[in-house]
Design a protein around this motif. Structure first.
Motif, mmCIF file in Angstrom:
data_model
loop_
_atom_site.group_PDB
_atom_site.id
_atom_site.type_symbol
_atom_site.label_atom_id
_atom_site.label_comp_id
_atom_site.label_asym_id
_atom_site.label_seq_id
_atom_site.Cartn_x
_atom_site.Cartn_y
_atom_site.Cartn_z
ATOM 1 N N SER A 36 -7.318 -0.139 -6.628
ATOM 2 C CA SER A 36 -6.059 -0.337 -7.325
ATOM 3 C C SER A 36 -5.419 1.030 -7.527
ATOM 4 O O SER A 36 -6.027 1.906 -8.152
ATOM 5 N N VAL A 37 -4.243 1.214 -6.981
ATOM 6 C CA VAL A 37 -3.556 2.512 -7.080
ATOM 7 C C VAL A 37 -3.400 2.918 -8.531
ATOM 8 O O VAL A 37 -3.612 4.085 -8.897
ATOM 9 N N ASP A 38 -3.057 1.955 -9.385
ATOM 10 C CA ASP A 38 -2.806 2.252 -10.795
ATOM 11 C C ASP A 38 -4.088 2.649 -11.521
ATOM 12 O O ASP A 38 -4.099 3.588 -12.322
ATOM 13 N N GLU A 39 -5.185 1.945 -11.230
ATOM 14 C CA GLU A 39 -6.456 2.277 -11.866
ATOM 15 C C GLU A 39 -6.926 3.664 -11.444
ATOM 16 O O GLU A 39 -7.401 4.450 -12.274
ATOM 17 N N ARG A 159 7.334 -3.358 -11.113
ATOM 18 C CA ARG A 159 6.021 -3.337 -10.471
ATOM 19 C C ARG A 159 4.922 -3.486 -11.514
ATOM 20 O O ARG A 159 4.926 -2.822 -12.539
ATOM 21 N N VAL A 160 3.982 -4.368 -11.218
ATOM 22 C CA VAL A 160 2.857 -4.624 -12.126
ATOM 23 C C VAL A 160 1.631 -3.830 -11.690
ATOM 24 O O VAL A 160 0.987 -3.157 -12.502
ATOM 25 N N ARG A 161 1.305 -3.895 -10.406
ATOM 26 C CA ARG A 161 0.172 -3.154 -9.878
ATOM 27 C C ARG A 161 0.262 -3.114 -8.360
ATOM 28 O O ARG A 161 0.997 -3.889 -7.751
ATOM 29 N N SER A 162 -0.487 -2.203 -7.774
ATOM 30 C CA SER A 162 -0.545 -2.094 -6.317
ATOM 31 C C SER A 162 -2.009 -2.016 -5.895
ATOM 32 O O SER A 162 -2.763 -1.194 -6.411
#
Length: 212
Positions: A36-39, A159-162
């Motif tokens: 996960s890019v965000d994580e 955007r929520v997540r990627s």
């Protein structure tokens, strides 16, 4: 004469072994990692701030392994494969519109010509085929991806997540790199990420002792 024959036989066996090891290292292997890019951004940034690291690339292995799943991250963190590869990256960016309660996913895929991993991330002088005979310089993942998303995502969506997957087909740099790769995988299976952390602490202390 007997000693010469034994020495010749030993040399032959060693040559055969080295040949087998070279073949094993060469592969090719399909290596990949999902994340996960965000994580990744949150965990690495938090660790960097807590431990006063200026370079995010200095993030230790056990932290990187906690946010990347798959074999490729082991090879990248330990430099076990050539960094010039034909990288394949797929990213699914998920969006939400609070006013309409709509959700949408924008899938983007990058199939790259052979280039260095850092050039792939941050930009390169190499050109990539944009279609219809147009070739332009590769500007790096973030810039390339953001341009596509700005064009494809309607106004009102956040955007929520990627979620991403990076892969390549490669051989290991040499047989010692393949051995190290297998050792790290075995260590993780037996002792988890805590085992990796403890091992790296011991290695760091040993290096400090040598410097002193």
């Amino acid at each position: 004469m007997k000693k010469q024959k034994i020495a010749a036989l030993k040399a032959k066996r060693e040559a055969e072994l080295k040949k087998k090891q070279a073949v094993a290292a060469a592969g090719p292997y399909e290596l990949s990692m999902t994340f996960s890019v965000d994580e990744v951004n949150d965990v690495v940034e938090q660790y960097r701030e807590e431990h006063h690291l200026e370079d995010s690339e200095a993030t230790p292995e056990h932290v990187a392994y906690s946010v990347y799943s798959g074999d490729l991250i082991i090879c990248l963190k330990n430099l076990l494969i050539p960094l010039d590869q034909e990288w394949l990256l797929g990213i699914d960016s998920h969006y939400y519109n609070a006013e309409t309660d709509e959700v949408m996913t924008v899938p983007v895929q990058f199939q790259m010509p052979k280039m260095n991993f850092n050039e792939f991330k941050f930009g390169s002088k190499l050109t990539v085929d944009r279609g219809h005979g147009l070739k332009t310089r590769w500007r790096g993942i973030n810039e390339e991806l953001n341009e596509i998303l700005l064009a494809d995502v309607p106004v009102g969506f956040t955007r929520v997540r990627s979620d991403a997957k990076l892969s390549c087909f490669t051989g290991f740099t040499d047989y010692s790199c393949l051995k190290e790769f297998n050792f790290v995988k075995k260590l993780i299976r037996k002792h988890g990420l805590e085992g990796v952390r403890k091992l790296n602490e011991v290695i760091a202390q040993h290096k400090e002792g040598q410097v002193v």
